[in-house]
Design an enzyme around this catalytic site. Sequence first.
Site: not given
Length: 542
Positions: A96, A191, A243, A317-318
């Site tokens: 990430d 990200d 993302e 994870h969000d």
Amino acid sequence: MAIDKGKVVYQIYPKSYKDTSGNGIGDLAGIIEKIPYLKELGVDMVWLNPFYPSPQRDNGYDITDYTAVNPVFGTMADFEDLIACGQANGIEFMLDMVLNHCSTDHEWFQKALAGDKYYQDFFILRDQPTDWQSKFGGSAWAPFGDSGKYYLHLFDVSQADLNWRNPNVRKELFKVVNFWRDKGVKGFRFDVINLIGKDEQLQDCPINDGKPAYTDKPITHDYLKMLNNASFGQDDSFMTVGEMSATTIENCILYTAPEREELAMAFNFHHLKVDYKDGQKWTLMDFDFPTLRDLFHAWGEGISQGNGWNALFYNNHDQPRVLNRFIDVEHFRNEGATMLAASIHLSRGTPYIYMGEEIGMLDPEYDTMSDYVDVESWNAYHSLLEEGKTPEQAFGIVKAKSRDNSRVPMQWDASQNAGFSKGEPWLKVAKSYREINVETEKNGKIFPFYQKLIKLRKEWPIIAEGDYKAYLRDSQSVYAFERHFEGQKLLVLNNFYAQTLTLDIPTSYQGGQVLISNYEIEKMGDKVDLKAYQTLAILSKP
Ligand code: TEU
């Protein structure tokens, strides 16, 4: 060469996967321990959420050192062991990269605060704030020490946006990317990468909290091309995913069409906003199937025709667990989980599995607000109270929407703390762990179904390579599509509801081969009764 479209990615939130040290926080050694499990599942690549040094205000998305391992997760030697162990087992790693912002504890920001002009130009400083809102609530600007200036933070106040206009910033960030490539990493997840390009002149933007002022700006494409050419572009089989929560189909094609030399694929989140009332996350609403269906078709066909590439996912994870959002889990957890899996694994793009999805994990059902850790959840809770909601109402919304829903420890077995840790977990385990865990689910319905989907993608080029075509465009309960490849066709039917419904099977598929279903199918005639949450994939007759 291009990326291998037969690959499947598995996402691990290191903090919650497996703790070997007993400090209640998952670690790299824990991931090494679970490599045989990942191999058994059949995934090709593992995306690791940030494990770099960080004060953890936003669970590692607030980085203080981009090229080191946070000691709570282990050492650089552990990381090297992880890569080596992965290589020995056919598993690659995707890291990430949080390049839009860094922690305000990072030495760059600290030097800037101390008056160093060179580092002040690493950040976005202005005499006057604009009216933009932070994505975690409140103004997107905060006072820059006592200088009288303000710095931009699109996320938490401890996450300062980096100034990509400054070539020195780009140079530093490209070095970071190459540092990890040299360690043997084979993929990157970037990200919020479609937010890096801000205008030079920043202006008020009352629409949508200011988002149009910094989202998908043309200059972002230039930056991505520079990043690509300076690093991973030297190996075009490299798996990169941007993302981009709110990007458009048009931009996604620009970001991902191979000839553009930007990224291999992108995540968008439109399909995960279909239970947002009036587009607002902190509300309660049933999911809107027709909107979901239309989005899937528009993106499936649009990206297919434009030669772009999608990252396909329901969980990360969000996000709260999709099973709690779209499925009657009380009665149909197995059917719902397998149907949803097929609805993306058989579609066009690279599928991502978020840890625990392969065993049908659910939201944790916490009892009190004090069980939550996430900064965004707490900010939202306070804003909901300020808006006049009662504590019960605010808690009810957080319970349905919190990012902690997916960040709970992985459920390995029925022992204490779900076999995640011998210590006190940093986040409480979900209530359901005694029934839902790897040990029981390996012989259940969901895990073997994921194994089969991953195998099918490797056996049938039509799944990895075929074009996407919408089918049953107006259905009120079935999301269906076809894949076309070298004269062959694949029809995928997914019933998103518990009611059985009878569908006609088109002539070209009658007597065709059933590739997969979550119900027993004897023979394909000219009609099929699609049962509760049934998925069914049929190959056309040769
Ligand atoms: O998330 C970016 C993002 O905008 C959303 O996923 C957001 O967290 C969610 O919609 C809030 O409702 C990325 C990371 O995935 C997230 O964990 C980080 O907090 C965020 O960037 C900042 O780095």
